[in-house]
Design an enzyme around this catalytic site. Structure first.
Site, short mmCIF file in Angstrom:
data_model
loop_
_atom_site.label_atom_id
_atom_site.label_comp_id
_atom_site.label_asym_id
_atom_site.label_seq_id
_atom_site.Cartn_x
_atom_site.Cartn_y
_atom_site.Cartn_z
N GLU A 38 0.19 3.63 1.78
CA GLU A 38 0.29 4.05 3.18
C GLU A 38 1.69 3.82 3.74
OE1 GLU A 38 -1.91 5.36 5.84
OE2 GLU A 38 -2.66 6.16 3.95
N SER A 61 0.81 -1.23 0.00
CA SER A 61 0.00 0.00 0.00
C SER A 61 0.83 1.27 0.00
CB SER A 61 -0.88 -0.02 1.25
OG SER A 61 -1.40 1.25 1.51
N TYR A 72 -1.38 0.37 10.69
CA TYR A 72 -1.70 -0.27 9.40
C TYR A 72 -0.50 -0.16 8.45
CZ TYR A 72 -3.63 -0.75 4.67
OH TYR A 72 -3.84 -1.14 3.37
P1 NDP Z 1 -11.67 -4.51 2.02
O1 NDP Z 1 -11.64 -3.99 3.41
O2 NDP Z 1 -12.82 -4.16 1.14
O3 NDP Z 1 -11.55 -6.13 2.07
C1 NDP Z 1 -10.71 -6.77 2.98
C2 NDP Z 1 -10.91 -8.27 2.87
O4 NDP Z 1 -10.03 -8.95 3.79
C3 NDP Z 1 -12.32 -8.74 3.21
O5 NDP Z 1 -12.68 -9.74 2.29
C4 NDP Z 1 -12.15 -9.33 4.61
O6 NDP Z 1 -13.08 -10.34 4.91
C5 NDP Z 1 -10.77 -9.95 4.48
N1 NDP Z 1 -10.12 -10.30 5.76
C6 NDP Z 1 -9.80 -9.44 6.74
N2 NDP Z 1 -9.20 -10.11 7.74
C7 NDP Z 1 -9.15 -11.43 7.38
C8 NDP Z 1 -8.67 -12.62 7.99
N3 NDP Z 1 -8.10 -12.62 9.19
N4 NDP Z 1 -8.77 -13.80 7.33
C9 NDP Z 1 -9.36 -13.82 6.13
N5 NDP Z 1 -9.85 -12.74 5.49
C10 NDP Z 1 -9.76 -11.55 6.12
O7 NDP Z 1 -10.28 -4.06 1.32
P2 NDP Z 1 -9.96 -3.72 -0.22
O8 NDP Z 1 -10.63 -4.70 -1.10
O9 NDP Z 1 -10.14 -2.26 -0.44
O10 NDP Z 1 -8.37 -3.94 -0.23
C11 NDP Z 1 -7.80 -5.22 -0.55
C12 NDP Z 1 -6.36 -5.27 -0.06
O11 NDP Z 1 -5.61 -4.24 -0.68
C13 NDP Z 1 -6.17 -5.06 1.45
O12 NDP Z 1 -5.07 -5.84 1.84
C14 NDP Z 1 -5.82 -3.59 1.57
O13 NDP Z 1 -5.08 -3.35 2.75
C15 NDP Z 1 -4.99 -3.41 0.31
N6 NDP Z 1 -4.97 -2.08 -0.25
C16 NDP Z 1 -6.14 -1.44 -0.57
C17 NDP Z 1 -6.11 -0.21 -1.18
C18 NDP Z 1 -7.37 0.51 -1.53
O14 NDP Z 1 -7.29 1.72 -1.79
N7 NDP Z 1 -8.51 -0.16 -1.60
C19 NDP Z 1 -4.82 0.44 -1.52
C20 NDP Z 1 -3.65 -0.34 -1.17
C21 NDP Z 1 -3.73 -1.56 -0.58
P3 NDP Z 1 -14.47 -10.06 5.70
O15 NDP Z 1 -15.48 -9.81 4.61
O16 NDP Z 1 -14.68 -11.33 6.43
O17 NDP Z 1 -14.25 -8.87 6.59
P1 GDR Z 2 -6.77 5.88 3.61
O1 GDR Z 2 -8.29 6.05 3.15
O2 GDR Z 2 -6.59 6.10 5.05
O3 GDR Z 2 -5.95 6.70 2.66
O4 GDR Z 2 -6.52 4.32 3.36
P2 GDR Z 2 -9.52 6.83 3.78
O5 GDR Z 2 -10.52 6.97 2.69
O6 GDR Z 2 -9.98 6.23 5.07
O7 GDR Z 2 -8.89 8.28 4.15
C1 GDR Z 2 -8.33 9.13 3.16
C2 GDR Z 2 -8.06 10.51 3.78
O8 GDR Z 2 -9.31 11.16 4.03
C3 GDR Z 2 -9.22 11.80 5.30
N1 GDR Z 2 -10.57 11.96 5.88
C4 GDR Z 2 -11.39 10.96 6.24
N2 GDR Z 2 -11.26 9.62 6.15
C5 GDR Z 2 -12.30 8.86 6.56
N3 GDR Z 2 -12.21 7.53 6.45
N4 GDR Z 2 -13.43 9.39 7.09
C6 GDR Z 2 -13.60 10.75 7.21
O9 GDR Z 2 -14.64 11.21 7.69
C7 GDR Z 2 -12.53 11.58 6.75
N5 GDR Z 2 -12.36 12.92 6.69
C8 GDR Z 2 -11.18 13.14 6.15
C9 GDR Z 2 -8.35 10.87 6.13
O10 GDR Z 2 -7.83 11.57 7.27
C10 GDR Z 2 -7.30 10.48 5.10
O11 GDR Z 2 -6.26 11.44 5.10
C11 GDR Z 2 -7.02 3.65 2.21
C12 GDR Z 2 -7.32 2.19 2.60
O12 GDR Z 2 -7.98 1.56 1.52
C13 GDR Z 2 -6.05 1.43 2.91
O13 GDR Z 2 -6.36 0.05 3.10
C14 GDR Z 2 -5.10 1.58 1.71
O14 GDR Z 2 -3.90 0.92 1.95
C15 GDR Z 2 -4.84 3.05 1.44
O15 GDR Z 2 -6.07 3.70 1.16
C16 GDR Z 2 -3.92 3.28 0.24
#
Ligand code: NDP
Ligand code: GDR
Length: 335
Positions: free
Chosen positions: A128, A126, A150
């Site tokens: 992050e 990520s 995270y």
């Molecule tokens: P979601 O939160 O939508 O999905 C997370 C998934 O992980 C769910 O299916 C959840 O299952 C599963 N999970 C969590 N804990 C466990 C566990 N202990 N065992 C098995 N399954 C588990 O995330 P995204 O689809 O957005 O992201 C996918 C991946 O990419 C994550 O690793 C995230 O950190 C990473 N990522 C995401 C980004 C983004 O912007 N979306 C950017 C960079 C990285 P359940 O339904 O049971 O909760």
């Molecule tokens: P992020 O996504 O932390 O970048 O992680 P998120 O959408 O939660 O926050 C992005 C930015 O928005 C600011 N923010 C708020 N965020 C949330 N959630 N709720 C609010 O009300 C709000 N107001 C302002 C946050 O402070 C932050 O700066 C996501 C996740 O998908 C991670 O799993 C992934 O790795 C990274 O993106 C890349």
């Protein structure tokens, strides 16, 4: 007779899991997903795909369940998407986040090493990890400075993946994905929180949207584009790590503004700041340079920032309208 390639997706019930499943099915894959045991099955994002895939129980916390799963499924490719993915929760549950996002990756890699070293492995790294950024834009060579449990756990997951590649010759890749969103994004993430609220405000069932740091800047792309990059990494001749990003950054305020403007509402009349949504430490700015992905695996995003915002607002408008049409008494403003 040629056999279909097969893939196992951990985190299949999440946003990316749903898009990757559809993408792999379209490529002719046999798709298997790992799901956690739950007293209530929540496969909402997979409803339309349920009869085309196989789901198996397993948990990143349970080493044996991962080994047995790989033995049973015998996948060609593993996409390790499962994680505790919400940054604020990682401040509340830092140890559990580390178990899932750091040690969970090692457990999955160990399972691959023990069962079949020819399996190709994708790790969901990520942006992050860049946290307090050392340079802009960020590339594969930019040093990490995570700003949350995270991010710190993802740094571990990233390096252990490289370590298994170098130590055991595994075909293991890290995709350093910047924020990517879609109508399937969880409602706690800021983009979906905004588009859901815009739809509810438009239909008169909500008035205020409480947000935190409006100045945070993110490089937002579309999940459908990003899962394609995951697959492309595993099809390349050699395993490597890639930044996946659009190269454009926008503030949360700009996202808000575009979303409200799309339905001709003034965001200033509805958005309020709630300190509860500020984090102990935030990532102020992220912007990725995906040159390596473009030049090596030929990946490019297709959906623009404006296209993403309107796609998400339109999807939420439709969903809220559908919900209201089932409960007509609640519909009071726009229709
Ligand atoms: P979601 O939160 O939508 O999905 C997370 C998934 O992980 C769910 O299916 C959840 O299952 C599963 N999970 C969590 N804990 C466990 C566990 N202990 N065992 C098995 N399954 C588990 O995330 P995204 O689809 O957005 O992201 C996918 C991946 O990419 C994550 O690793 C995230 O950190 C990473 N990522 C995401 C980004 C983004 O912007 N979306 C950017 C960079 C990285 P359940 O339904 O049971 O909760
Ligand atoms: P992020 O996504 O932390 O970048 O992680 P998120 O959408 O939660 O926050 C992005 C930015 O928005 C600011 N923010 C708020 N965020 C949330 N959630 N709720 C609010 O009300 C709000 N107001 C302002 C946050 O402070 C932050 O700066 C996501 C996740 O998908 C991670 O799993 C992934 O790795 C990274 O993106 C890349």
């Amino acid at each position: 007779m040629t056999t279909k390639p097969s893939a196992l997706i951990t985190g299949i019930t999440g946003q990316d899991g749903a898009y990757l499943t559809q993408f792999l099915l379209d490529q002719g894959y046999e798709v298997h997903g790992m799901v956690r045991r739950s007293s209530l099955e929540k496969f909402d994002r997979l409803t339309h795909l349920r009869d085309q895939i196989e789901l198996h129980q397993g948990d990143l916390l349970d080493q044996l369940s991962l080994i047995r799963l790989l033995e049973r499924v015998q996948p060609d490719e593993v996409y390790n998407l499962a994680a505790q993915s919400f940054v604020p929760t990682s401040f509340e549950q830092p140890l559990l986040t580390g178990e899932f996002n750091a040690l969970g990756v090692t457990r999955m890699l160990e399972a691959v090493r023990l069962v079949d070293t020819s399996i190709r492995f994708y790790q969901a790294s990520s942006s992050e990890m860049f946290g307090h950024v050392r340079e802009e834009p960020q590339t594969e060579k930019t040093p990490f400075w995570p700003r949350s449990p995270y991010g710190a756990a993802k740094v571990y997951g990233h390096w252990i993946t490289i370590n298994y590649r170098e130590s055991y010759d595994l075909f293991a890749c890290n995709g350093i994905l910047f924020n990517h969103e879609s109508p399937l994004r969880g409602k706690e993430f800021v983009t979906r929180k905004i588009t859901d609220a815009v739809a509810r405000i438009y239909y008169g069932i909500q008035d205020k949207l409480m947000l935190g740091n409006l100045d945070a800047q993110r490089d937002w792309g579309f999940s459908g584009d990003y899962v394609r990059a995951m697959w492309m990494m595993l099809q390349h001749d050699t395993p490597d790590d890639y930044v996946v990003a659009t190269g454009e950054k926008h503030t949360v305020r700009e996202f808000v503004q575009h979303a409200f403007e799309h339905v001709n509402l003034k965001w200033e009349n509805h958005v309020e700041i709630d300190p509860a949504f500020f984090r102990p430490a935030d990532v102020n700015t992220l912007c990725g340079d995906a040159t390596k992905a473009r030049e090596t695996i030929n990946w490019e995003p297709e959906v623009s920032f404006a296209g993403l915002v309107t796609m998400m607002v339109d999807a939420d408008l439709k969903r809220v309208e559908d919900e209201l049409s089932k409960t007509p008494a609640k519909k009071n403003k726009a229709g």
